[in-house]
Design a protein around this motif. Structure first.
Motif, PDB file in Angstrom:
ATOM      1  N   UNK A 197       0.810  -1.224   0.000  1.00  0.00           N
ATOM      2  CA  UNK A 197       0.000   0.000   0.000  1.00  0.00           C
ATOM      3  C   UNK A 197       0.843   1.273   0.000  1.00  0.00           C
ATOM      4  N   UNK A 198       2.097   1.181   0.363  1.00  0.00           N
ATOM      5  CA  UNK A 198       2.928   2.377   0.411  1.00  0.00           C
ATOM      6  C   UNK A 198       4.278   2.056   1.009  1.00  0.00           C
ATOM      7  N   UNK A 199       5.176   3.030   0.917  1.00  0.00           N
ATOM      8  CA  UNK A 199       6.546   2.852   1.380  1.00  0.00           C
ATOM      9  C   UNK A 199       6.882   3.943   2.380  1.00  0.00           C
ATOM     10  N   UNK A 200       7.544   3.575   3.469  1.00  0.00           N
ATOM     11  CA  UNK A 200       7.997   4.541   4.455  1.00  0.00           C
ATOM     12  C   UNK A 200       9.493   4.353   4.653  1.00  0.00           C
ATOM     13  N   UNK A 201      10.257   5.445   4.510  1.00  0.00           N
ATOM     14  CA  UNK A 201      11.697   5.385   4.674  1.00  0.00           C
ATOM     15  C   UNK A 201      12.085   5.815   6.085  1.00  0.00           C
ATOM     16  N   UNK A 202      13.231   5.314   6.552  1.00  0.00           N
ATOM     17  CA  UNK A 202      13.663   5.604   7.912  1.00  0.00           C
ATOM     18  C   UNK A 202      15.186   5.610   7.976  1.00  0.00           C
ATOM     19  N   UNK A 203      15.694   6.125   9.102  1.00  0.00           N
ATOM     20  CA  UNK A 203      17.127   6.093   9.397  1.00  0.00           C
ATOM     21  C   UNK A 203      17.278   5.591  10.826  1.00  0.00           C
ATOM     22  N   UNK A 204      18.134   4.605  11.016  1.00  0.00           N
ATOM     23  CA  UNK A 204      18.290   3.978  12.316  1.00  0.00           C
ATOM     24  C   UNK A 204      19.753   4.043  12.742  1.00  0.00           C
ATOM     25  N   UNK A 205      20.005   4.543  13.975  1.00  0.00           N
ATOM     26  CA  UNK A 205      21.361   4.598  14.522  1.00  0.00           C
ATOM     27  C   UNK A 205      21.415   3.725  15.771  1.00  0.00           C
ATOM     28  N   UNK A 206      22.394   2.819  15.816  1.00  0.00           N
ATOM     29  CA  UNK A 206      22.540   1.886  16.921  1.00  0.00           C
ATOM     30  C   UNK A 206      23.909   2.084  17.560  1.00  0.00           C
ATOM     31  N   UNK A 207      23.925   2.397  18.862  1.00  0.00           N
ATOM     32  CA  UNK A 207      25.158   2.505  19.625  1.00  0.00           C
ATOM     33  C   UNK A 207      25.202   1.364  20.630  1.00  0.00           C
ATOM     34  N   UNK A 208      26.210   0.517  20.509  1.00  0.00           N
ATOM     35  CA  UNK A 208      26.295  -0.727  21.248  1.00  0.00           C
ATOM     36  C   UNK A 208      27.607  -0.722  22.030  1.00  0.00           C
ATOM     37  N   UNK A 209      27.551  -0.840  23.363  1.00  0.00           N
ATOM     38  CA  UNK A 209      28.743  -0.819  24.216  1.00  0.00           C
ATOM     39  C   UNK A 209      28.688  -1.986  25.193  1.00  0.00           C
ATOM     40  N   UNK A 233      24.936  -2.287  26.789  1.00  0.00           N
ATOM     41  CA  UNK A 233      23.900  -1.262  26.673  1.00  0.00           C
ATOM     42  C   UNK A 233      23.785  -0.889  25.206  1.00  0.00           C
ATOM     43  N   UNK A 234      22.572  -0.952  24.695  1.00  0.00           N
ATOM     44  CA  UNK A 234      22.319  -0.623  23.296  1.00  0.00           C
ATOM     45  C   UNK A 234      21.327   0.524  23.230  1.00  0.00           C
ATOM     46  N   UNK A 235      21.723   1.616  22.592  1.00  0.00           N
ATOM     47  CA  UNK A 235      20.825   2.756  22.410  1.00  0.00           C
ATOM     48  C   UNK A 235      20.472   2.851  20.928  1.00  0.00           C
ATOM     49  N   UNK A 236      19.173   2.784  20.645  1.00  0.00           N
ATOM     50  CA  UNK A 236      18.674   2.750  19.265  1.00  0.00           C
ATOM     51  C   UNK A 236      17.805   3.984  19.030  1.00  0.00           C
ATOM     52  N   UNK A 237      18.146   4.744  17.982  1.00  0.00           N
ATOM     53  CA  UNK A 237      17.347   5.900  17.576  1.00  0.00           C
ATOM     54  C   UNK A 237      16.775   5.635  16.189  1.00  0.00           C
ATOM     55  N   UNK A 238      15.468   5.646  16.079  1.00  0.00           N
ATOM     56  CA  UNK A 238      14.776   5.397  14.816  1.00  0.00           C
ATOM     57  C   UNK A 238      14.075   6.682  14.383  1.00  0.00           C
ATOM     58  N   UNK A 239      14.461   7.218  13.221  1.00  0.00           N
ATOM     59  CA  UNK A 239      13.876   8.446  12.693  1.00  0.00           C
ATOM     60  C   UNK A 239      13.134   8.132  11.404  1.00  0.00           C
ATOM     61  N   UNK A 240      11.848   8.447  11.372  1.00  0.00           N
ATOM     62  CA  UNK A 240      11.034   8.224  10.182  1.00  0.00           C
ATOM     63  C   UNK A 240      11.128   9.430   9.254  1.00  0.00           C
ATOM     64  N   UNK A 241      10.971   9.179   7.965  1.00  0.00           N
ATOM     65  CA  UNK A 241      11.080  10.243   6.973  1.00  0.00           C
ATOM     66  C   UNK A 241      10.024  11.320   7.168  1.00  0.00           C
ATOM     67  N   UNK A 242       8.937  11.009   7.869  1.00  0.00           N
ATOM     68  CA  UNK A 242       7.878  11.990   8.102  1.00  0.00           C
ATOM     69  C   UNK A 242       8.218  12.918   9.261  1.00  0.00           C
ATOM     70  N   UNK A 243       9.392  12.736   9.895  1.00  0.00           N
ATOM     71  CA  UNK A 243       9.825  13.662  10.926  1.00  0.00           C
ATOM     72  C   UNK A 243       9.615  13.202  12.351  1.00  0.00           C
ATOM     73  N   UNK A 244       9.223  11.960  12.565  1.00  0.00           N
ATOM     74  CA  UNK A 244       9.033  11.438  13.923  1.00  0.00           C
ATOM     75  C   UNK A 244      10.261  10.630  14.329  1.00  0.00           C
TER      76      UNK A 244
END
Length: 284
Positions: A197-209, A233-244
């Motif tokens: 039905x549609x496509x959503x793009x994202x950017x994901x940053x993973x910091x693993x220590x 400890x893993x910190x994951x930031x997920x940013x959607x192309x729509x700005x969330x």
């Protein structure tokens, strides 16, 4: 999606699938978008319309690329991937039980082996599949897919293709000893499709220590093992192309047995912890 266990395990991309469905539904003809986004999952923190980057721990620079190596002998192993705490062999398999609110099982085979890397795959009884690609450098293992993952996740009607943008550090050192620390920082781009039905793009940053703590005796269904306990400890930031933007920090304890691999793991965010235990394994 019969269980929550494998959804928890694949949380970044199951979240992306849920967000894809909500955004695609809002954009569909004859529907009106809500005036405010739905309440985020209890384990996530909505940051707003702009990505917020948490300070990342110092990450080591990758060593020089491994020189071209001969093919693995008999197709079973690779000198570059020789790691005593994660045996990398063609045809190796591990069976695990994953418990959270509910319980699921999955099999993890090594499906592909090259002179400087390999591919593994998790095949859940509930139907989800995770594929992970690894790079090997002198026994250190570098995970090229978000997760514990470029790769793909297929969960019901949602498909997400993931590509690696950048990497520093490694996921598994060449050997382990108490007091040792290491890090890996990876950035991925994702493209999620929901039922065509549609496509959503994202950017994901993973910091693993991680830090190797001590040797302990661990008993799981597969047997009793002398294993090194590792805290991460893993910190994951997920940013959607729509700005969330969404963020999640996970604290994990892993037990790794020499010559066997991962025998137990406990992941903690908010709510009940997720426990992974080795049921059986086969190393050719």
């Amino acid at each position: 999606m019969r269980t929550r266990s494998w959804i928890f395990y694949l949380w970044p991309w199951s979240l992306l699938g849920l967000m894809s469905g909500w955004l695609i539904a809002c954009a569909a003809p004859g529907r009106t978008a809500p005036t405010a986004p739905p309440t985020p999952n209890r384990t996530l923190t909505a940051v707003g319309g702009t990505a917020r980057r948490s300070p990342a721990p110092p990450t080591p620079t990758l060593p020089s690329p491994t020189p071209t190596l001969p093919p693995p002998p008999d197709g079973l192993s690779s000198p570059a991937c020789a790691n005593p705490y994660l045996p990398v062999r063609q045809g190796a398999t591990w069976d695990y039980r994953l418990s959270n609110d509910v319980t699921d099982t999955f099999t993890r085979p090594i499906t592909e082996l090259t002179p400087d890397g390999f591919v593994d795959q998790d095949e859940f009884s509930a139907g989800a599949v995770r594929r992970g690609r690894w790079q090997c450098e002198n026994g250190s293992l570098i995970y090229l897919t978000p997760g514990p993952v470029a790769g793909s996740v297929f969960a019901g009607p949602m498909q997400t293709e993931v590509t690696l943008e950048s990497n520093q550090g490694f996921y598994h050192p060449a050997d382990l000893h108490p007091g040792q620390t290491w890090q890996q920082k990876t950035v991925f781009k994702g493209k999620s499709t929901l039922e065509g039905a549609g496509v959503l793009e994202s950017r994901s940053e993973v910091n693993y220590a991680c830090r190797a703590e001590a040797f302990e005796t661990v008993t799981v269904p597969a047997g009793t093992f002398e294993a090194v306990r590792v805290t991460c400890e893993t910190h994951h930031t997920l940013t959607l192309a729509v700005g969330m933007t969404f963020e999640l920090t996970t604290h994990s304890t892993l037990w790794l047995a020499r010559g066997v691999g991962l025998v137990k793991a406990i992941d903690k965010t908010e709510g009940p912890p997720s426990t992974l235990e080795l049921l059986a394994y086969h190393l050719p």
